[in-house]
Enzyme design. Structure first.
Site, mmCIF file in Angstrom:
data_model
loop_
_atom_site.group_PDB
_atom_site.id
_atom_site.type_symbol
_atom_site.label_atom_id
_atom_site.label_comp_id
_atom_site.label_asym_id
_atom_site.label_seq_id
_atom_site.Cartn_x
_atom_site.Cartn_y
_atom_site.Cartn_z
ATOM 1 N N TYR A 127 0.729 -1.183 0.011
ATOM 2 C CA TYR A 127 0.053 -0.063 -0.088
ATOM 3 C C TYR A 127 0.925 1.282 0.134
ATOM 4 O O TYR A 127 0.536 2.185 -1.010
ATOM 5 C CB TYR A 127 -0.850 -0.071 1.182
ATOM 6 C CG TYR A 127 -2.097 1.067 1.303
ATOM 7 C CD1 TYR A 127 -3.142 1.330 0.438
ATOM 8 C CD2 TYR A 127 -1.878 2.070 2.054
ATOM 9 C CE1 TYR A 127 -3.952 1.923 0.472
ATOM 10 C CE2 TYR A 127 -2.687 3.242 2.127
ATOM 11 C CZ TYR A 127 -3.903 3.051 1.461
ATOM 12 O OH TYR A 127 -4.719 3.951 1.399
ATOM 13 N N LYS A 178 1.083 4.296 -2.888
ATOM 14 C CA LYS A 178 0.675 5.652 -2.714
ATOM 15 C C LYS A 178 1.709 6.709 -2.879
ATOM 16 O O LYS A 178 1.537 7.812 -3.284
ATOM 17 C CB LYS A 178 0.313 5.707 -1.205
ATOM 18 C CG LYS A 178 -1.300 5.037 -0.835
ATOM 19 C CD LYS A 178 -2.354 5.501 -1.979
ATOM 20 C CE LYS A 178 -3.878 4.941 -1.611
ATOM 21 N NZ LYS A 178 -4.969 5.456 -2.554
#
Length: 242
Positions: free
Chosen positions: A152, A156
């Site tokens: 993640y 991002k």
């Protein structure tokens, strides 16, 4: 802020932050296009002042995304997208030692590649329109990392880099591109935290509270309406990443 006569597409807008952002633009007069990987529920559609258009596709499926936007721009009376909010994303948390390559790839494919897949056809049209706003949903995790979220965080952080590059490419055509990096926002995930885990996280946040989805939506409106901001990442985290 008044966004009357502007069309806003918000990906991943069937619930949560995406839905809050879509509602904020609807309340500001915009024509909203909702998106979900599955069909948008009637109660969600009926919660808007102006009935929104809906799109259904997986942002990670590049061919389907391309075909969807090709058809969309061919629709009679469709004048284009003025504001794109790339919000769709997933998590598959696991420590790196136990994370499978498939889980790493799936998160990156949805969050980062998916953002690119949706942005490219819209960005091309914005270049011809000579105006447009793109808002990419990053995360404070992409700035500071987090245990159990290597996939993640990588996705991002990639979105932040993509945002800066798009901002440089679009500036001369009056296209502004910014990112929003939420911190701990009240959600199903925070609701599931134990009291001990909640207290530990709150101790790291100077404002000593979690944010709301409306806190993020307010920043989206601000960035969409500010004509002299581009290439920036605005962190909405109560001071967690100071």
């Amino acid at each position: 802020m008044d966004f009357t006569n502007q069309t806003v597409l918000v990906t991943g807008s069937s619930r949560g932050i995406g839905l809050a952002v879509a509602h904020a633009f609807d309340n500001a007069g915009a024509r909203v296009i909702l998106h979900g990987r599955s069909a948008i529920k009637d109660e969600v559609i009926n919660s808007f002042k102006q009935k929104p258009m809906t799109l259904q596709f997986d942002v990670a499926d590049a061919e389907t995304v391309e075909a969807t936007f090709k058809d969309l721009y061919k629709q009679e009376g469709f004048e284009g997208i003025d504001i794109l909010v790339n919000n769709a994303g997933i998590t598959k948390d696991q420590l790196v030692m136990g994370m499978s390559p498939a889980d790493f790839a799936q998160v990156v494919n949805t969050n980062l590649n998916g953002t690119f897949n949706v942005t490219q056809p819209v960005f091309k049209k914005m270049i011809r329109q000579k105006h447009g706003v793109i808002l990419n949903m990053a995360s404070v995790v992409g700035q500071m990392g987090n245990v159990g979220q290597a996939n993640y965080a990588a996705s991002k952080a990639g979105i932040i880099g993509l945002t800066k590059s798009l901002a440089k490419e679009g500036a001369k055509r009056n296209i502004r591109v910014n990112a929003i990096a939420p911190g701990m926002i009240i959600s199903d995930m925070t609701d599931a935290l134990s009291d001990k885990a909640r207290e530990a996280i709150l101790n790291e946040i100077p404002l000593s509270r979690f944010g709301s989805i409306d806190d993020v939506a307010d920043v989206a409106l601000f960035l969409a309406g500010n004509d002299y901001m581009t290439g920036q990442t605005i962190t909405v985290d109560g001071g967690l990443y100071i």
